[in-house]
Design an enzyme around this catalytic site. Structure first.
Site, PDB file in Angstrom:
ATOM      1  N   TYR A  65      -5.510   5.744  -8.844  1.00  0.00           N
ATOM      2  CA  TYR A  65      -6.675   4.959  -8.426  1.00  0.00           C
ATOM      3  C   TYR A  65      -7.930   5.410  -9.170  1.00  0.00           C
ATOM      4  O   TYR A  65      -8.795   4.597  -9.498  1.00  0.00           O
ATOM      5  CB  TYR A  65      -6.883   5.091  -6.911  1.00  0.00           C
ATOM      6  CG  TYR A  65      -5.909   4.276  -6.097  1.00  0.00           C
ATOM      7  CD1 TYR A  65      -6.216   2.981  -5.708  1.00  0.00           C
ATOM      8  CD2 TYR A  65      -4.668   4.796  -5.734  1.00  0.00           C
ATOM      9  CE1 TYR A  65      -5.325   2.213  -4.966  1.00  0.00           C
ATOM     10  CE2 TYR A  65      -3.769   4.045  -4.997  1.00  0.00           C
ATOM     11  CZ  TYR A  65      -4.099   2.760  -4.618  1.00  0.00           C
ATOM     12  OH  TYR A  65      -3.206   2.007  -3.896  1.00  0.00           O
ATOM     13  N   GLU A  99      -5.018   7.891   9.188  1.00  0.00           N
ATOM     14  CA  GLU A  99      -4.880   8.820   8.069  1.00  0.00           C
ATOM     15  C   GLU A  99      -3.395   9.075   7.848  1.00  0.00           C
ATOM     16  O   GLU A  99      -2.733   9.737   8.652  1.00  0.00           O
ATOM     17  CB  GLU A  99      -5.620  10.125   8.372  1.00  0.00           C
ATOM     18  CG  GLU A  99      -5.482  11.191   7.308  1.00  0.00           C
ATOM     19  CD  GLU A  99      -6.220  10.866   6.012  1.00  0.00           C
ATOM     20  OE1 GLU A  99      -6.077  11.618   5.045  1.00  0.00           O
ATOM     21  OE2 GLU A  99      -6.950   9.844   5.960  1.00  0.00           O
ATOM     22  N   SER A 100      -2.850   8.555   6.738  1.00  0.00           N
ATOM     23  CA  SER A 100      -1.398   8.555   6.553  1.00  0.00           C
ATOM     24  C   SER A 100      -0.747   9.938   6.580  1.00  0.00           C
ATOM     25  O   SER A 100       0.340  10.084   7.161  1.00  0.00           O
ATOM     26  CB  SER A 100      -1.022   7.812   5.264  1.00  0.00           C
ATOM     27  OG  SER A 100      -1.479   8.484   4.111  1.00  0.00           O
ATOM     28  N   THR A 140      -8.601   0.009   6.571  1.00  0.00           N
ATOM     29  CA  THR A 140      -7.450   0.466   5.803  1.00  0.00           C
ATOM     30  C   THR A 140      -6.158   0.407   6.612  1.00  0.00           C
ATOM     31  O   THR A 140      -6.168   0.347   7.848  1.00  0.00           O
ATOM     32  CB  THR A 140      -7.658   1.917   5.344  1.00  0.00           C
ATOM     33  OG1 THR A 140      -7.840   2.755   6.507  1.00  0.00           O
ATOM     34  CG2 THR A 140      -8.875   2.043   4.441  1.00  0.00           C
ATOM     35  N   VAL A 141      -5.063   0.430   5.888  1.00  0.00           N
ATOM     36  CA  VAL A 141      -3.743   0.662   6.450  1.00  0.00           C
ATOM     37  C   VAL A 141      -3.239   1.987   5.873  1.00  0.00           C
ATOM     38  O   VAL A 141      -3.658   2.380   4.775  1.00  0.00           O
ATOM     39  CB  VAL A 141      -2.771  -0.482   6.088  1.00  0.00           C
ATOM     40  CG1 VAL A 141      -3.080  -1.733   6.867  1.00  0.00           C
ATOM     41  CG2 VAL A 141      -2.771  -0.773   4.584  1.00  0.00           C
ATOM     42  N   CYS A 170       0.820  -1.211   0.000  1.00  0.00           N
ATOM     43  CA  CYS A 170       0.000   0.000   0.000  1.00  0.00           C
ATOM     44  C   CYS A 170       0.857   1.267   0.000  1.00  0.00           C
ATOM     45  O   CYS A 170       1.701   1.443   0.879  1.00  0.00           O
ATOM     46  CB  CYS A 170      -0.902  -0.022   1.230  1.00  0.00           C
ATOM     47  SG  CYS A 170      -1.776   1.530   1.525  1.00  0.00           S
TER      48      CYS A 170
END
Length: 329
Positions: A197, A149-150, A133-134, A62
């Site tokens: 995406y 949240e990255s 999610t990751v 990811c």
């Protein structure tokens, strides 16, 4: 009470996993849902910075999770923040854990002992209704998800653990560059990071073509910028570079074919490709890149795009180790 929460969590964890690909608007354009856990680690808060207290759940496939691994490495936080890595395949129940023997590079969940990441989400919040999610930043002390949240996680890693970091002098979000970094992120995220995406998950030709045109227009802009300066925001490495890197490193291997982003490969952009090689060759960064997980995840986890799960053998990626010559800029 606790027993009721456990019943709710077990019921919720049996719900079918739809995955991010399911979310498109009426015109067939992919829409990414917002993350729901948005706490922040800082001193004098419910989540203060401490060595060994926090844990990252990631996928090596990811790009969003990969950002956190890169910043963790660049800051020298490997001994401060522990990590669990999910199996590359995302099936009907989403991300799962496995042994190293079953999937080299993956790990069991060493913190809560769950088999699927969804179990962790529902254990923390039984009525959770978002995507599973990751990355996940997890507090081992309170057994809570701090944040998933990255962009927010990498800012915490950058600024809140300096007293423990091997490289506290590295600041990926310096105050003097914040407006420029924010503007760059606002350009790169919708058109490149999420743009690939939007190409790959589009369910209508018009939606795909719009995303495709925005993607390559932006790559042309970035190529022009990087032909004149070493990094996106000048002479200093920033979070904007980390955020772009994890998309670029997957581009030729996956997005060109799987997501139909096939106007040009990154290796056809002289400045972007040199820039990608420099970031890949930064100390510790190469070790965060696992092309086996990357390719097998995308090509086996999206049956609506690749129903037979055939993983291409190419392309050759040997050129990533070639001299980048970016230090001449």
């Amino acid at each position: 009470n606790t027993s009721y929460r456990n019943i709710r969590a077990n019921m919720a964890s049996d719900k079918p996993h739809t995955g991010v690909i399911a979310h498109t608007d009426a015109k067939g354009a992919f829409q990414r849902r917002e993350s729901q856990f948005r706490n922040f680690i800082r001193k004098d808060s419910a989540f203060p910075p401490e060595a060994g207290r926090y844990h990252l759940y990631v996928s090596l496939a990811c790009p969003w999770a990969h950002r956190t691994l890169v910043v963790r490495t660049l800051k020298g936080l490997e001994d401060i923040i522990t990590v669990s890595v999910v199996h590359y395949h995302m099936g009907d129940k989403g991300w799962r854990f496995s042994s190293e023997e079953e999937c080299p590079g993956a790990t069991p969940d060493t913190v809560e002992g769950v088999s699927f990441l969804r179990e962790l989400y529902f254990k923390v919040k039984p009525d959770y209704d978002g995507n599973i999610t990751v990355p996940v930043l997890y507090d081992k002390k309170t057994h809570q998800i701090v944040n998933n949240e990255s962009p927010e996680i990498i800012r915490m890693l950058n600024s809140e653990f300096n007293e423990f970091a091997t490289h506290p002098e590295l600041d990926l979000y310096p105050e003097s560059l914040r407006s420029e970094i924010n503007a760059t992120n606002d350009l790169v995220y919708p058109n490149v990071n999420n743009g690939v995406y939007r190409c790959g998950f589009a369910k209508a030709q018009e939606a795909y073509e719009e995303a495709f045109q925005n993607l390559f227009r932006t790559l042309d802009e970035l190529e022009a910028r990087l032909s004149k300066q070493r990094y996106l925001c000048g002479s200093a490495l920033t979070e904007a570079d980390v955020r772009l890197f994890t998309t670029l490193i997957r581009f030729d291997a996956v997005y060109v074919g799987h997501f139909k982003c096939n106007l040009r490969q990154i290796r056809e952009y002289p400045a972007l490709y040199g820039y990608l090689r420099e970031l890949y060759q930064l100390p510790g960064v190469k070790a965060t890149v696992n092309f086996t997980h990357i390719k097998k995840h995308y090509y086996t986890s999206h049956p609506s795009i690749n129903p037979f799960g055939i993983v291409p053998l190419g392309p050759s990626l040997d050129g990533l180790d070639a001299p980048h010559n970016r230090d001449k800029l």
